[in-house]
Design a protein around this motif. Structure first.
Motif, short mmCIF file in Angstrom:
data_model
loop_
_atom_site.label_atom_id
_atom_site.label_comp_id
_atom_site.label_asym_id
_atom_site.label_seq_id
_atom_site.Cartn_x
_atom_site.Cartn_y
_atom_site.Cartn_z
N HIS A 7 2.00 -5.51 -5.18
CA HIS A 7 0.86 -5.89 -4.33
C HIS A 7 1.05 -5.29 -2.94
CE1 HIS A 7 -1.11 -8.50 -7.22
NE2 HIS A 7 0.07 -9.05 -7.48
N GLU A 9 -0.38 -4.32 -0.43
CA GLU A 9 -1.76 -4.45 0.04
C GLU A 9 -1.95 -4.12 1.50
OE1 GLU A 9 -2.99 -8.41 -1.05
OE2 GLU A 9 -2.96 -7.91 -3.18
N MET A 28 0.25 -1.07 -6.82
CA MET A 28 -1.05 -1.48 -6.28
C MET A 28 -2.04 -1.73 -7.40
SD MET A 28 -1.49 1.31 -3.30
CE MET A 28 -0.83 1.02 -1.69
N GLN A 29 -3.02 -2.51 -7.07
CA GLN A 29 -4.11 -2.80 -7.97
C GLN A 29 -5.38 -2.30 -7.27
OE1 GLN A 29 -1.73 -5.09 -6.85
NE2 GLN A 29 -0.55 -4.60 -8.67
N CYS A 33 -9.15 -3.72 -3.77
CA CYS A 33 -9.73 -3.29 -2.49
C CYS A 33 -11.23 -3.00 -2.59
CB CYS A 33 -8.98 -2.09 -1.93
SG CYS A 33 -9.14 -0.57 -2.88
N TRP A 54 -4.18 -1.26 1.29
CA TRP A 54 -4.12 -0.44 0.07
C TRP A 54 -4.10 1.04 0.47
CZ3 TRP A 54 -6.85 -4.97 0.26
CH2 TRP A 54 -6.47 -5.95 -0.66
N MET A 56 -3.42 3.95 -0.45
CA MET A 56 -3.11 4.80 -1.61
C MET A 56 -2.93 6.26 -1.22
SD MET A 56 -5.63 3.06 -4.46
CE MET A 56 -7.09 2.99 -3.42
#
Length: 172
Positions: A7, A9, A28-29, A33, A54, A56
């Motif tokens: 997470h 985040e 991450m998920q 977001c 997040w 990414m």
């Protein structure tokens, strides 16, 4: 498992380089977001920290390993919804995008969902990509994902799924 932040985040600017430097996997998920899911989180964290939510693209650009997942039942299990969100950071109707500068491309997102997740648990020797000696866990989609606009990902279907080289789902 390898050292990881599950997470991942919200980071700080100085933390972004530390992931790759320390070999820490950023789990991450992407769906978290999306604007329709993250509203309360945004209110609690405050706008001044949104830039690092997040992150990414920032992490990928710095060489960090990303491992994506759905985090069912917080978000849909459908990996195409997760891919769409990683590419757009938008809600499902495409009306709003949040912190779009942190979107990643399809190749980066697919690698995070496959090889990155296998790597995070020391399983990259036989999982996470297609090569001789791997388990042949794969999905065949109804169309070429790389030829689609992100929104079209939501319409694609899984035509075939193999686990350990065995067909477990087939529509074609």
């Amino acid at each position: 498992t390898r050292h990881q932040v599950v997470h991942a985040e919200c980071t700080g600017e100085r933390d972004l380089d530390r992931f790759a430097g320390l070999g820490v996997v950023a789990c991450m998920q992407p769906r978290h977001c999306a604007p329709e899911i993250v509203q309360q989180w945004r209110e609690n964290v405050g706008e001044q920290r949104w830039r690092y939510a997040w992150p990414m693209r920032s992490l990928a650009d710095r060489g960090a390993t990303l491992a994506f997942s759905s985090d069912w039942n917080v978000a849909e299990m459908d990996p195409l919804v997760g891919l769409y969100t990683a590419l757009t950071r938008a809600d499902l109707d495409g009306a709003r995008s949040w912190v779009p500068e942190e979107c990643v491309d399809l190749a980066t997102a697919l690698r995070a969902y496959t090889w990155g997740s296998a790597y995070s648990v020391y399983a990259e020797e036989d999982r996470g990509d297609l090569r001789v000696g791997s388990y042949a866990d794969l999905a065949v989609f109804s169309a070429d994902l790389f030829a689609m606009e992100p929104r079209e990902l939501l319409e694609a279907q899984v035509d075939l799924t193999m686990v350990g080289g065995q067909i477990v789902h087939r529509t074609m």
